[in-house]
Design an enzyme around this catalytic site. Structure first.
Site, mmCIF file in Angstrom:
data_model
loop_
_atom_site.group_PDB
_atom_site.id
_atom_site.type_symbol
_atom_site.label_atom_id
_atom_site.label_comp_id
_atom_site.label_asym_id
_atom_site.label_seq_id
_atom_site.Cartn_x
_atom_site.Cartn_y
_atom_site.Cartn_z
ATOM 1 C CE1 TYR A 1 53.782 26.581 104.988
ATOM 2 C CE2 TYR A 1 52.965 24.535 105.947
ATOM 3 C CZ TYR A 1 52.740 25.824 105.506
ATOM 4 O OH TYR A 1 51.477 26.354 105.579
ATOM 5 C CB VAL B 1 45.434 29.124 111.670
ATOM 6 C CG1 VAL B 1 44.761 29.253 110.325
ATOM 7 C CG2 VAL B 1 46.647 28.222 111.581
ATOM 8 C CE1 TYR C 1 45.566 32.081 106.050
ATOM 9 C CE2 TYR C 1 44.305 33.261 107.692
ATOM 10 C CZ TYR C 1 45.366 32.459 107.356
ATOM 11 O OH TYR C 1 46.222 32.038 108.323
ATOM 12 C CE LYS D 1 51.559 29.572 104.306
ATOM 13 N NZ LYS D 1 50.311 29.255 104.904
HETATM 14 N N1 GLU Z 1 50.735 25.597 109.523
HETATM 15 C C1 GLU Z 1 49.445 25.970 109.016
HETATM 16 C C2 GLU Z 1 49.074 25.071 107.853
HETATM 17 O O1 GLU Z 1 49.853 24.885 106.984
HETATM 18 C C3 GLU Z 1 49.493 27.400 108.600
HETATM 19 C C4 GLU Z 1 48.176 27.873 108.187
HETATM 20 C C5 GLU Z 1 47.910 29.308 108.428
HETATM 21 O O2 GLU Z 1 48.313 29.929 109.393
HETATM 22 O O3 GLU Z 1 47.210 29.824 107.555
HETATM 23 O O4 GLU Z 1 48.023 24.539 107.794
#
Ligand code: GLU
Length: 307
Positions: free
Chosen positions: A186, A256, A238, A65
């Site tokens: 994405y 994650v 987060y 991101k």
């Molecule tokens: N690809 C994961 C999702 O969209 C990324 C989440 C993450 O790393 O926070 O759920």
């Protein structure tokens, strides 16, 4: 001093690995080994210090991101991007859909799923996955980054929540293009296979104001880098971002997959990998390693000379 503190930080971080849990909501991620922990530090004066599992590849997940936001700010522009997403911490889980329907049509920030999917929808008409992958390789100073096909397919198969977010954004006229094309790009970006070294490389470019110390080339404008680091500081971990800012005091972004990418202004980029996650979804080994390192080397952004 750097070597000793890094080693002690890595040893400290390892003590927490069994207190966390590997993410398994994307089935393929559940296969990761929770005992891995790698720490890589790259300094602006050319040193690399590393311990543990620094070669182990894993998917970037949410750390991508930062890449998509950087590319969008650089090429789509600040006005367009921030007319579509806000700059506020959400206080909700990364994949929450709640506030999007109840509080604001614009996602709270570009580092949660809703915000990132919106940002990626702005990139999809202009950029192929391969072009962004190439740019990621430059940012990370790592030519070996590839698409992890199994994780990509695993997420593509199970990504209904993200598709719901994209369609909700479309229903509110925030997302302009094709929701499925945005989700596909994405998912691919989340599935770029990096290691702790690549993340340290990316952190180093951010620490160095957007100029690659390896080549001297400017990869991102100073304004883009300042914006991205500020959002990492306030929203990158987060809904654990506040506590991380107090305890560690550095801009950071976790994923994650178990990675954390961080940086210390003008000094170093830091990458950690530990797939065992805490209850907020942050790498428990990586987070504790960074906490120790920050204290040992007085890296907290607000550490005073008088401490
Ligand atoms: N690809 C994961 C999702 O969209 C990324 C989440 C993450 O790393 O926070 O759920």
């Amino acid at each position: 001093m750097l070597e000793e503190s890094a080693k002690a930080a890595w040893e400290y971080g390892r003590q927490f690995l069994m207190d966390g849990k590997v993410a398994d909501y994307i089935p393929e991620l559940g296969k990761a080994n929770p005992v891995y922990l790698g720490l890589c530090i790259k300094t602006t004066d050319g040193k690399t210090v590393e311990y543990g599992d620094v070669e182990q590849r894993f998917t970037m997940q949410s750390i991508s991101k930062v890449v998509s936001l950087s590319v969008a700010l650089q090429h789509v522009g600040f006005d367009k991007v921030f007319s579509k997403v806000m700059m506020e911490p959400s206080g909700d889980a990364f994949n929450s859909i709640l506030k999007l329907d109840t509080a604001s049509s614009r996602p709270y920030n570009p580092l949660i799923n809703a915000g990132a999917i919106e940002v990626v929808s702005l990139l999809a008409p202009q950029f192929s996955f391969e072009q962004i992958l190439d740019f990621t390789k430059e940012l990370c100073m790592d030519d070996e980054i590839t698409l992890n096909e199994s994780v990509y397919h695993s997420e593509e198969r199970t990504g209904d929540r993200n598709r719901s977010i994209a369609y909700l954004l479309k229903s509110k006229d925030v997302l302009e293009g094709d929701p499925l094309a945005a989700c596909d790009l994405y998912f691919r970006l989340c599935s770029m296979n990096v290691n702790a070294r690549s993340l340290a490389g990316m952190g180093l470019v951010l620490a160095n104001g957007g100029v690659s110390p390896a080549t001297g080339e400017r990869l991102l404008s100073a304004q883009v880098v300042r914006t991205v680091k500020t959002l990492m500081f306030t929203c990158g971990m987060y809904d654990g971002s506040g506590e991380f800012a107090v305890e560690v005091g550095l801009p950071a972004k976790s994923g994650v997959g178990g990675g954390i990418m961080s940086c210390v202004e003008n000094q170093m980029g830091i990458g950690t990998y530990g797939p065992s996650l805490d209850e907020k979804g942050n790498s428990i080994g990586g987070g504790n390693t960074l906490k120790y390192l920050s204290r040992a080397l007085h890296l907290h952004m607000f550490d005073s000379e008088n401490d």
